[in-house]
Design a protein around this motif. Sequence first.
Motif, PDB file in Angstrom:
ATOM      1  N   TYR A  50       0.815  -1.196   0.000  1.00 13.13           N
ATOM      2  CA  TYR A  50       0.000   0.000   0.000  1.00 13.13           C
ATOM      3  C   TYR A  50       0.855   1.254   0.000  1.00 13.13           C
ATOM      4  CZ  TYR A  50      -3.713  -3.263   1.298  1.00 13.13           C
ATOM      5  OH  TYR A  50      -4.599  -4.300   1.315  1.00 13.13           O
ATOM      6  N   HIS A  52       1.366   4.924   1.722  1.00 17.78           N
ATOM      7  CA  HIS A  52       1.054   5.639   2.959  1.00 17.78           C
ATOM      8  C   HIS A  52       1.360   7.122   2.761  1.00 17.78           C
ATOM      9  CE1 HIS A  52       0.417   2.008   5.447  1.00 17.78           C
ATOM     10  NE2 HIS A  52       1.269   1.466   4.589  1.00 17.78           N
ATOM     11  N   ARG A  56      -2.614   8.307   6.189  1.00 21.67           N
ATOM     12  CA  ARG A  56      -3.638   7.397   5.673  1.00 21.67           C
ATOM     13  C   ARG A  56      -3.016   6.400   4.713  1.00 21.67           C
ATOM     14  NH1 ARG A  56      -8.835   9.286   6.948  1.00 21.67           N
ATOM     15  NH2 ARG A  56      -9.368   7.099   6.492  1.00 21.67           N
ATOM     16  N   ARG A  57      -3.716   5.304   4.487  1.00 20.15           N
ATOM     17  CA  ARG A  57      -3.225   4.246   3.601  1.00 20.15           C
ATOM     18  C   ARG A  57      -4.055   4.213   2.322  1.00 20.15           C
ATOM     19  NH1 ARG A  57      -4.203  -1.686   5.568  1.00 20.15           N
ATOM     20  NH2 ARG A  57      -6.084  -1.393   4.287  1.00 20.15           N
ATOM     21  N   ASP A  71      -7.754   2.226   4.288  1.00 17.92           N
ATOM     22  CA  ASP A  71      -7.361   1.749   5.617  1.00 17.92           C
ATOM     23  C   ASP A  71      -8.593   1.369   6.434  1.00 17.92           C
ATOM     24  OD1 ASP A  71      -8.396   4.280   6.232  1.00 17.92           O
ATOM     25  OD2 ASP A  71      -6.412   5.194   6.356  1.00 17.92           O
TER      26      ASP A  71
END
Length: 335
Positions: A50, A52, A56-57, A71
Amino acid sequence: MTETSVEEQSTVVTNAPANVEVDTSYENDSSYGDELSAYSASLTSSVLDYRHENGRRYHKFRDGSYLLPNDESENDRLDMAHEMCLQVLDRKLYLAPIKKPQRVIDLATGTGLWAIDFADQHPDAEVIGCDLSPIQPTLVPPNVKFLVDDIESEWAYEDKPFDFIHARYLAVSIRDFAKLIKQCYRSVKPGGWVEFQDWDGYPYSEDGSLDDTGLQRYFNEAYGAFEKAGYEVRPGPKLEEWFRDAGFVNIHVEKFIVPHGVWPKDRHLKKVGAWMQAQAEAGFEGGALAALTRYKNWTKEEVMVLASQARTDGRRHDVHAMFDFYVVYGQRPEV
């Protein structure tokens, strides 16, 4: 539900009178918060690879093609949005008059709740949920499976077409809805159905109470960034035209009013508004962070202030904001 031909299409507001009456006896108690917390539940996400950013992801597959996070906080919001849509449609997953579907796909399935619920209701159907992120649960009905796929890329489903194609809540996610709906037409069987459920993303008020509020500014700024990035933010009222241009017949359109908050007097609208407010508040920050920081050069702190102002004004009982939510389905001709 009565089908309408292409020549007889009409838009019907099904869930509210022309003017939504305000509940003047409203008091700010916590009962709706308790109700929301009782319904919402998180799902465990599969962790692969992912991006980042700003705490937040985001998805990594086709990085940047989707501007909302993936996320746990966002997944919880998607689950609340699923419940909100069920409230809007009186617990119905779809409105199309499908019969004994054997092969079904849910586009941009998110946490997969729609696909799982559909598979439970139709145990003889093969149900596929596709999304950019593998965030769906692993314990699912045996007739459902999830794929990582980009629905705006070329599909490979035409050789094994579907009886029913479903898509929901794709506003701010898709750049070319007309192309996507044509893909659906090519990938559904003759006689099969396609249904899209989506928003006119900008809120409004019948009494002008939304004007110059933090809630209005939030959507103007955030959606302005999405539009700058090329995303469609108000697909709902355009779906009928896109369906017709793609070649669908028996097109049916319904429009639902979705209030923001518990200010309506009508009990059904009050409950829908409670869910709308809950999922919106959970998504204010994540919904704007990538769009505003990547496309309008905002800082994370500026986005947080904007989200806080939207949250505050969205809770005011004298602000009567609402959205229009559309359900449009059509059939590929038999021949």
